[in-house]
Design an enzyme around this catalytic site. Structure first.
Site, mmCIF file in Angstrom:
data_model
loop_
_atom_site.group_PDB
_atom_site.id
_atom_site.type_symbol
_atom_site.label_atom_id
_atom_site.label_comp_id
_atom_site.label_asym_id
_atom_site.label_seq_id
_atom_site.Cartn_x
_atom_site.Cartn_y
_atom_site.Cartn_z
ATOM 1 N N LYS A 163 0.858 -1.186 0.000
ATOM 2 C CA LYS A 163 0.000 0.000 0.000
ATOM 3 C C LYS A 163 0.893 1.235 0.000
ATOM 4 O O LYS A 163 1.838 1.327 0.804
ATOM 5 C CB LYS A 163 -0.885 -0.002 1.266
ATOM 6 C CG LYS A 163 -1.915 -1.120 1.299
ATOM 7 C CD LYS A 163 -3.071 -0.859 0.336
ATOM 8 C CE LYS A 163 -4.224 -1.824 0.610
ATOM 9 N NZ LYS A 163 -5.319 -1.659 -0.364
ATOM 10 N N LYS A 262 -13.376 -8.043 -7.986
ATOM 11 C CA LYS A 262 -13.909 -8.467 -6.684
ATOM 12 C C LYS A 262 -15.401 -8.679 -6.903
ATOM 13 O O LYS A 262 -16.099 -7.729 -7.301
ATOM 14 C CB LYS A 262 -13.728 -7.376 -5.629
ATOM 15 C CG LYS A 262 -12.293 -7.053 -5.276
ATOM 16 C CD LYS A 262 -12.216 -5.953 -4.218
ATOM 17 C CE LYS A 262 -10.761 -5.595 -3.942
ATOM 18 N NZ LYS A 262 -10.639 -4.431 -3.033
HETATM 19 O O1 OSB Z 1 -7.879 -1.863 -2.208
HETATM 20 O O2 OSB Z 1 -7.647 -3.907 -2.672
HETATM 21 C C1 OSB Z 1 -7.976 -3.022 -1.882
HETATM 22 C C2 OSB Z 1 -8.690 -4.567 1.503
HETATM 23 C C3 OSB Z 1 -9.839 -3.922 1.838
HETATM 24 C C4 OSB Z 1 -10.379 -2.991 0.997
HETATM 25 C C5 OSB Z 1 -9.739 -2.683 -0.203
HETATM 26 C C6 OSB Z 1 -8.570 -3.347 -0.556
HETATM 27 C C7 OSB Z 1 -8.028 -4.294 0.316
HETATM 28 C C8 OSB Z 1 -6.790 -4.971 0.007
HETATM 29 C C9 OSB Z 1 -6.675 -6.465 0.040
HETATM 30 O O3 OSB Z 1 -5.823 -4.362 -0.379
HETATM 31 C C10 OSB Z 1 -6.878 -7.149 1.344
HETATM 32 C C11 OSB Z 1 -6.960 -8.643 1.311
HETATM 33 O O4 OSB Z 1 -5.981 -9.327 1.037
HETATM 34 O O5 OSB Z 1 -8.042 -9.152 1.636
HETATM 35 MG MG MG Z 2 -7.180 -2.058 -4.218
#
Ligand code: OSB
Ligand code: MG
Length: 368
Positions: A163, A262
């Site tokens: 991130k 997703k």
């Molecule tokens: O931006 O992909 C995203 C988690 C929660 C909300 C948004 C994101 C994420 C993650 C992945 O980055 C988390 C995971 O491995 O479940």
């Molecule tokens: Mg993302």
């Protein structure tokens, strides 16, 4: 398919360690476990993946609970569902609220697959028996990010997503690259940048990232196409793609080279599959995103990622990445960087009843 009853459970569980992004920190995860039971007593499971607050999308656990209880379940009570796609199409009469729709639609997919004695993967057209596993690094400091990477490298993960946001980007990735010159890494910005940051984002071309995910605004498609023309790193869209229509436009405009799918974000497996099929035809790579989810959604993700177009390791990590104890049995595990795709009926994971019970905060039952 005759639905006899639907149970919604709002559950809550602490994460093993805080999940930091520039938008906030998640320490406790709430979610909605959806159980759809047919007239033969077979249960299908889905998971509403909205968060407690609307930081990632506009939905929340409470808006999802409302939309499921007062809008979508009444629709299911009034209409016969012969196939999960009937539910997806029925829900198109309601605007947005994709995570609420997906929670119910995916429970119906699991029920349908179980009643057909077929794995969910097979029902939706999956072709893989195992999927490559990636993991997310959402740390609040460089030492902590490096610690996490070291641990996950030992566990064998095949792709690392860091991130980033302005100020925590170039220097962080530079350090990681110094320690791990060959590691498959990518960055996720969750919309932390604007087009004014073009030079800053161009500089990240130095690190041979697999991609940069959602650098610009969460509802933008146009500006990403301008950014993609100015940088070499492939752009992957997450938040911006909430439907097949969005995916088509983004590809047409050159706004991204990769899409993170997703099912929750796009309203369920039907829409997720449409996006997948289109991308496969157009030669656009896709991968399965994560939502810090519990085992039910994780199991659905495994089935989804078994489709042929999911060519890049997704955010499908082991249950123990986030949880002391998951609500499914067995838990999802990663071996040599892979998660195996169950071939037993439905999602192929059972419920850890004790864990589900102790984490349930609200329970609502709807009779048909
Ligand atoms: O931006 O992909 C995203 C988690 C929660 C909300 C948004 C994101 C994420 C993650 C992945 O980055 C988390 C995971 O491995 O479940
Ligand atoms: Mg993302």
């Amino acid at each position: 398919m005759r639905i006899a009853q639907i149970k919604l459970r709002v559950i809550s569980m602490p994460l093993k360690s805080p999940f930091h992004t520039h938008l906030g920190t998640v320490t406790e995860r709430e979610g909605i476990i959806v159980e759809v039971i047919d007239s033969n007593g077979i249960s299908g499971y889905g998971e509403g993946v909205a968060f407690t607050t609307p930081w990632y999308t506009e939905e929340t656990v409470r808006t999802s609970l409302h939309i499921m209880s007062d809008v979508l379940i009444p629709l299911l009570q009034k209409n016969l569902i012969k196939h999960p796609e009937d539910a997806a199409i029925l829900f198109q009469s309601i605007r947005r609220n994709h995570m609420a729709k997906a929670g119910l639609e995916m429970a119906i997919w699991d029920l349908y697959a179980k009643a057909s004695l077929t794995s969910l993967s097979k029902v939706i057209g999956g072709t893989r028996s195992e999927i490559a596993s990636g993991v997310v690094i959402a740390a609040d400091s460089l030492p902590s990010a490096l610690n996490q990477i070291e641990k996950y490298v030992e566990e064998g993960y095949q792709r690392y997503k860091i991130k980033i946001h302005p100020g925590q980007d170039y220097t962080v990735l530079e350090k990681i690259r110094r320690y791990y010159p060959e590691l498959p890494i990518m960055a996720d910005a969750n919309s932390a940048y604007t087009l004014n940051d073009m030079d800053r984002l161009k500089a990240l071309d130095d690190f041979n990232l697999l991609m940069i995910e959602q650098p610009l605004a969460s509802d933008d498609i146009i500006e990403h196409s301008l950014l993609q023309k100015g940088i070499n790193t492939p752009i992957c869209l997450d938040e911006s793609i909430v439907s097949f229509h969005d995916a088509k436009n983004a590809i047409e405009l050159g706004s991204c080279k990769i899409i993170n799918i997703k099912a929750g974000r796009v309203g369920g497996l039907y829409e997720a599959k449409r996006i997948h099929d289109y991308c496969l035809k157009r030669g656009i790579d896709v991968w399965c995103g994560g939502m810090i989810e519990f085992g039910i959604s994780r199991a659905h993700n495994i089935a989804l990622a078994s489709l042929p177009g999911f060519t890049i390791p997704g955010d499908i990590s082991a249950s123990n990445r986030f949880w002391e104890e998951d609500i499914i049995a067995p838990e999802v595990s990663v071996k040599n960087g892979f998660v195996s795709v169950p071939d037993t009926p439905g999602i192929g994971f059972g419920i850890n009843e004790k864990r589900l019970k102790e984490t349930t905060r609200i329970e609502k039952v709807f009779k048909f």
